[in-house]
Design an enzyme around this catalytic site. Structure first.
Site, short mmCIF file in Angstrom:
data_model
loop_
_atom_site.label_atom_id
_atom_site.label_comp_id
_atom_site.label_asym_id
_atom_site.label_seq_id
_atom_site.Cartn_x
_atom_site.Cartn_y
_atom_site.Cartn_z
N ASP A 1 -7.27 -4.53 -2.71
CA ASP A 1 -7.80 -3.92 -3.41
C ASP A 1 -7.43 -4.85 -5.00
O ASP A 1 -6.36 -5.07 -5.09
CB ASP A 1 -7.22 -2.55 -4.18
N MET B 1 -4.31 7.41 -11.64
CA MET B 1 -3.24 6.43 -12.78
C MET B 1 -2.21 7.05 -14.01
O MET B 1 -3.24 8.17 -14.24
CB MET B 1 -3.44 5.01 -13.61
N MET C 1 -1.56 5.74 -7.96
CA MET C 1 -0.42 4.53 -8.73
C MET C 1 0.29 5.15 -10.11
O MET C 1 0.33 5.77 -10.77
CB MET C 1 -1.38 3.50 -9.27
N MET D 1 -1.77 -4.81 -1.87
CA MET D 1 -2.86 -5.29 -3.84
C MET D 1 -2.98 -6.43 -3.97
O MET D 1 -2.10 -7.64 -3.42
CB MET D 1 -1.76 -4.68 -4.72
N ASP E 1 -9.10 5.92 -8.48
CA ASP E 1 -7.34 5.03 -8.92
C ASP E 1 -6.92 6.34 -9.76
O ASP E 1 -7.69 6.25 -10.43
CB ASP E 1 -7.83 4.12 -9.42
N HIS F 1 -6.29 6.20 -4.39
CA HIS F 1 -5.08 5.14 -4.22
C HIS F 1 -4.38 5.55 -5.57
O HIS F 1 -4.72 5.67 -6.83
CB HIS F 1 -5.77 3.88 -4.95
N SER G 1 -15.03 0.63 -6.24
CA SER G 1 -13.81 2.04 -7.02
C SER G 1 -14.23 1.86 -9.10
O SER G 1 -15.03 1.62 -8.98
CB SER G 1 -12.97 0.78 -7.50
N HIS H 1 -13.72 4.89 -3.35
CA HIS H 1 -11.83 4.35 -3.99
C HIS H 1 -11.84 4.89 -5.51
O HIS H 1 -13.02 4.91 -6.07
CB HIS H 1 -11.69 2.69 -4.06
C1 DX5 Z 1 -6.41 -2.22 -9.86
C2 DX5 Z 1 -7.06 -0.60 -9.33
C3 DX5 Z 1 -8.61 -1.30 -8.10
C4 DX5 Z 1 -9.51 -1.52 -9.55
C5 DX5 Z 1 -10.28 -3.13 -8.91
O1 DX5 Z 1 -5.17 -1.11 -10.12
O2 DX5 Z 1 -6.12 -0.37 -8.47
O3 DX5 Z 1 -8.75 -0.36 -7.72
O4 DX5 Z 1 -10.25 -0.69 -9.30
O5 DX5 Z 1 -10.46 -3.53 -9.99
P1 DX5 Z 1 -11.84 -5.03 -9.42
O6 DX5 Z 1 -12.70 -4.67 -8.67
O7 DX5 Z 1 -12.87 -5.11 -10.17
O8 DX5 Z 1 -10.24 -6.22 -9.39
ZN ZN Z 2 -7.59 0.61 -6.33
#
Ligand code: DX5
Ligand code: ZN
Length: 226
Positions: free
Chosen positions: A174, A36, A67, A136, A34, A65, A9, A32
């Site tokens: 994740d 948000m 969010m 998750m 993210d 991903h 990620s 990956h």
């Molecule tokens: C959190 C993200 C993850 C995050 C995971 O909401 O969706 O993808 O980057 O980070 P680690 O591996 O550090 O838990």
């Molecule tokens: Zn993620």
């Protein structure tokens, strides 16, 4: 034997040097990303224009991903950008089956994500519409949180349902995935592992990717194969 994929990620990468950070994970199966919106989760990252640019420069396929709250409106554009997979949260979508079909129609794999509190049963009838189920293993929003072991039974249920239905749906986990937790998640049935801090916090991210993959593969193979 199940194939294990490690998707680093970039949430834990240096956002000012993303092209160089992408090059440090050339051993990744996919990267990956993210997205948000500070609404669905209490954090804000990057949007479509930046993801489109990452898609242009990344040597590895992208796994988005999302969010975000307005996912029915935004997700199809991420698929149009050529991403390998686009994952939306079931909790955010008003019409998840329609949305999954729109993603596939645009050439992307369709992924559905569940927050820790969302029961796995809520998505099982939709498995034929999906290529990926993201469970998750932390509350979404931030990297570096601790893996929730209480999610292991949910991963097991999802694996049993996917195998029982005979569908080709990957089970992605994740949150909190590292060398210590990945074996448990793999043994429970996950086969795609997102890791942010465990990869970008390592001295050599590519070595971390290889080590995580080996650990997951060992857990899948079971003690007899060691
Ligand atoms: C959190 C993200 C993850 C995050 C995971 O909401 O969706 O993808 O980057 O980070 P680690 O591996 O550090 O838990
Ligand atoms: Zn993620």
């Amino acid at each position: 034997m199940r194939t294990c994929c490690i998707n680093p990620s970039i949430l834990s990468a240096d956002f000012v040097n993303l092209e160089a950070e992408l090059a440090r994970v050339s051993a990744a199966d996919a990267v990956h990303v993210d997205v948000m919106d500070n609404h669905f989760v209490p954090n804000l990252t990057i949007g479509l224009p930046v993801v489109e640019r990452i898609q242009q420069v990344s040597s590895r396929p992208l796994d988005a991903h999302l969010m975000i709250s307005e996912v029915d409106r935004w997700a199809p554009s991420f698929a149009e950008a050529g991403l390998e997979s686009v994952t939306f949260h079931l909790e955010a979508s008003a019409a998840p089956v329609k949305l999954a079909r729109e993603l596939r129609a645009r050439g992307s794999k369709a992924g559905m994500a569940l927050r820790p509190a969302t029961p796995v049963e809520s998505c099982l009838d939709m498995l034929p519409e999906l290529d990926l189920l993201l469970l998750m293993t932390v509350e979404p929003g931030f990297g570096g949180q601790e893996f929730l072991d209480i999610m292991l039974p949910k991963i097991r249920k999802a694996r049993a349902a996917v195998d029982g239905a005979g569908v080709d749906v990957a089970i992605q986990v994740d949150g909190g995935i590292n060398g210590e937790t990945i074996g448990r998640a793999a043994e429970a049935g996950a086969n795609i592992f997102v890791a942010g801090s465990a990869v970008y916090g390592a001295e050599d991210p590519n070595t971390a990717v290889e080590q995580l993959r080996e650990a997951a593969q060992r857990a899948h193979n079971g003690p007899d194969m060691e």
